[in-house]
Design an enzyme around this catalytic site. Structure first.
Site, PDB file in Angstrom:
ATOM      1  N   GLY A 182      -7.793   3.992   1.732  1.00 51.27           N
ATOM      2  CA  GLY A 182      -8.823   3.297   0.957  1.00 51.27           C
ATOM      3  C   GLY A 182      -8.459   1.877   0.583  1.00 51.27           C
ATOM      4  O   GLY A 182      -9.304   1.104   0.163  1.00 51.27           O
ATOM      5  N   LEU A 183      -7.183   1.509   0.729  1.00 55.61           N
ATOM      6  CA  LEU A 183      -6.750   0.163   0.328  1.00 55.61           C
ATOM      7  C   LEU A 183      -6.598  -0.776   1.518  1.00 55.61           C
ATOM      8  O   LEU A 183      -5.979  -1.839   1.416  1.00 55.61           O
ATOM      9  CB  LEU A 183      -5.425   0.231  -0.441  1.00 55.61           C
ATOM     10  N   GLY A 184      -7.123  -0.353   2.657  1.00 56.56           N
ATOM     11  CA  GLY A 184      -7.051  -1.206   3.835  1.00 56.56           C
ATOM     12  C   GLY A 184      -5.636  -1.304   4.389  1.00 56.56           C
ATOM     13  O   GLY A 184      -5.269  -2.315   4.998  1.00 56.56           O
ATOM     14  N   ASP A 200     -12.283  -4.886   6.454  1.00 60.19           N
ATOM     15  CA  ASP A 200     -10.879  -4.699   6.069  1.00 60.19           C
ATOM     16  C   ASP A 200      -9.965  -5.738   6.722  1.00 60.19           C
ATOM     17  O   ASP A 200      -9.137  -6.359   6.050  1.00 60.19           O
ATOM     18  CB  ASP A 200     -10.391  -3.304   6.486  1.00 60.19           C
ATOM     19  N   SER A 214      -4.285   0.218   6.875  1.00 62.95           N
ATOM     20  CA  SER A 214      -4.195   0.126   8.334  1.00 62.95           C
ATOM     21  C   SER A 214      -4.493  -1.305   8.791  1.00 62.95           C
ATOM     22  O   SER A 214      -3.776  -1.865   9.623  1.00 62.95           O
ATOM     23  CB  SER A 214      -5.142   1.130   8.997  1.00 62.95           C
ATOM     24  N   ALA A 234      -4.187  -4.043   6.981  1.00 63.12           N
ATOM     25  CA  ALA A 234      -3.095  -4.918   6.518  1.00 63.12           C
ATOM     26  C   ALA A 234      -1.903  -4.816   7.464  1.00 63.12           C
ATOM     27  O   ALA A 234      -1.272  -5.823   7.807  1.00 63.12           O
ATOM     28  CB  ALA A 234      -2.681  -4.544   5.098  1.00 63.12           C
TER      29      ALA A 234
HETATM   30  O1  PMV Z   1     -10.479   3.520   3.830  1.00 66.08           O
HETATM   31  P1  PMV Z   1     -10.269   2.146   4.334  1.00 66.08           P
HETATM   32  O2  PMV Z   1      -9.368   1.323   3.498  1.00 66.08           O
HETATM   33  O3  PMV Z   1      -9.890   2.099   5.781  1.00 66.08           O
HETATM   34  O4  PMV Z   1     -11.726   1.404   4.275  1.00 66.08           O
HETATM   35  C1  PMV Z   1     -12.764   1.793   5.132  1.00 66.08           C
HETATM   36  C2  PMV Z   1     -14.040   1.036   4.839  1.00 66.08           C
HETATM   37  C3  PMV Z   1     -15.273   1.561   5.592  1.00 66.08           C
HETATM   38  O5  PMV Z   1     -16.402   0.809   5.117  1.00 66.08           O
HETATM   39  C4  PMV Z   1     -15.522   3.024   5.318  1.00 66.08           C
HETATM   40  C5  PMV Z   1     -15.128   1.379   7.107  1.00 66.08           C
HETATM   41  C6  PMV Z   1     -15.277  -0.050   7.594  1.00 66.08           C
HETATM   42  O6  PMV Z   1     -14.767  -0.353   8.669  1.00 66.08           O
HETATM   43  O7  PMV Z   1     -15.944  -0.860   6.917  1.00 66.08           O
END
Ligand code: PMV
Length: 313
Positions: free
Chosen positions: A96-98, A143, A100, A102
């Protein structure tokens, strides 16, 4: 040896919706992933020393290898180029914090430095977007854009394939937030695909929700720019409700969101792909931030205290 880094992020408005062309608002946070890369004789050696949720590294292993191959290919290099890669830094491997994106930005920059390729940020961002496909299937690009450039941003994917619309947003003063991690590793690819499938099957339900999400992002921008933090928090709550409706929240995320609100957060929502991973709470001022962080910690969950809208990142 080549070195590089990429920022972590929180999405304030529009995760998932952003994949389908709805605008989103993202803020980089002051935690980053760092990478070091060295050419070797053969093979791919990855040493991942990020602090991470239990099972994160194992769960993401194959996607990480695929992302590196995609990166090399996009750079016009042999996808099997033998490399020794170290990954670390202050951004935890919480979904959820990006993390991957990063790491992709960090690794792409480190490869470029090791091979003396002089790549612009624009090119790094494009490489990281291709790498993100390994983790997210059909990523929006929000991201990798935040990971490459940092700062607070308005992002709208061009679903027709042209350039995305990216605008830097400025706010009067950075605002404290708390990030709570459910400790559950989420599969972003499956979450993104699930939303697309449900949307296609049930447009009567999903189309109005996507319209509401779009209105929310516009209202969120206004609240940020006028620095109306009470309003901003309320809109984040609304966004969480929409994310629940499209089926990407979870029992733990809802629990942490409720807990943060109960302890005075101006608003709280899941952030990123959902289905586990992280939530974020708007907690202006050190005192409120501390109070909400302590309440989440007391329940046994890990927290990160940071700010949105920091100019230098
Ligand atoms: O969970 P994370 O940090 O990979 O964020 C994903 C964000 C999404 O909107 C669900 C996917 C995207 O590519 O925008």
């Amino acid at each position: 040896m080549g070195k590089g880094s990429g920022f972590g992020k929180v999405i304030l408005f529009g995760e998932h919706f952003v994949v389908h062309g709805v605008p989103g608002i993202v803020s980089a946070i002051d935690s980053s992933t760092d990478a070091e890369v060295k050419k070797i004789e053969k093979g791919l050696v990855i040493k991942d020393e990020r602090k991470a949720a239990k099972g994160y590294a194992e769960e993401k292993r194959l996607q990480q290898i695929e992302s590196i191959e995609r990166m090399l290919k996009t750079m016009g290099l042999d996808p099997k180029l033998p490399l020794n890669i170290w990954v670390g830094g202050s951004l935890p491997g919480f979904s959820g914090l990006g993390a991957s994106a990063a790491s992709s930005v960090a690794i792409a920059r480190a490869i470029a430095e090791e091979l003396s390729l002089n790549l612009s940020d624009e090119k790094i961002n494009q490489i990281a977007y291709e790498a993100e496909k390994a983790y997210a299937g059909n990523p929006s690009g929000i991201d990798n854009t935040a990971a490459t450039y940092g700062g607070l941003m308005w992002f709208k994917k061009n679903t027709a394939g042209g350039p995305d619309s990216v605008e830097r947003l400025r706010i009067r003063k950075p605002v404290e937030i708390v990030i709570g991690s459910t400790g559950k590793v989420a599969n972003t690819k499956a979450m993104v695909a699930g939303v697309a499938e449900r949307k296609k099957k049930n447009p009567e339900k999903y189309d109005p929700i996507f319209k509401q999400a779009e209105n929310l992002t516009h209202a969120g921008r206004k609240a940020l720019e006028s620095y109306d933090l009470k309003k901003l928090g309320g809109l984040m709550n609304e966004n969480h409700r929409l994310l629940q409706e499209i089926g990407v929240s979870s029992k733990e995320l809802d629990l942490l969101v409720d807990l943060a609100r109960k302890h005075g957060a101006f608003g709280a929502k899941l952030t990123g792909g959902g289905g586990g991973g992280c939530m974020t709470a708007l907690t202006p001022g050190k005192e409120l931030q501390e109070k909400v962080a302590a309440a989440i910690k007391k329940e046994g969950y890990e927290v990160l205290k940071t700010k949105i809208g920091i100019e230098k990142i």
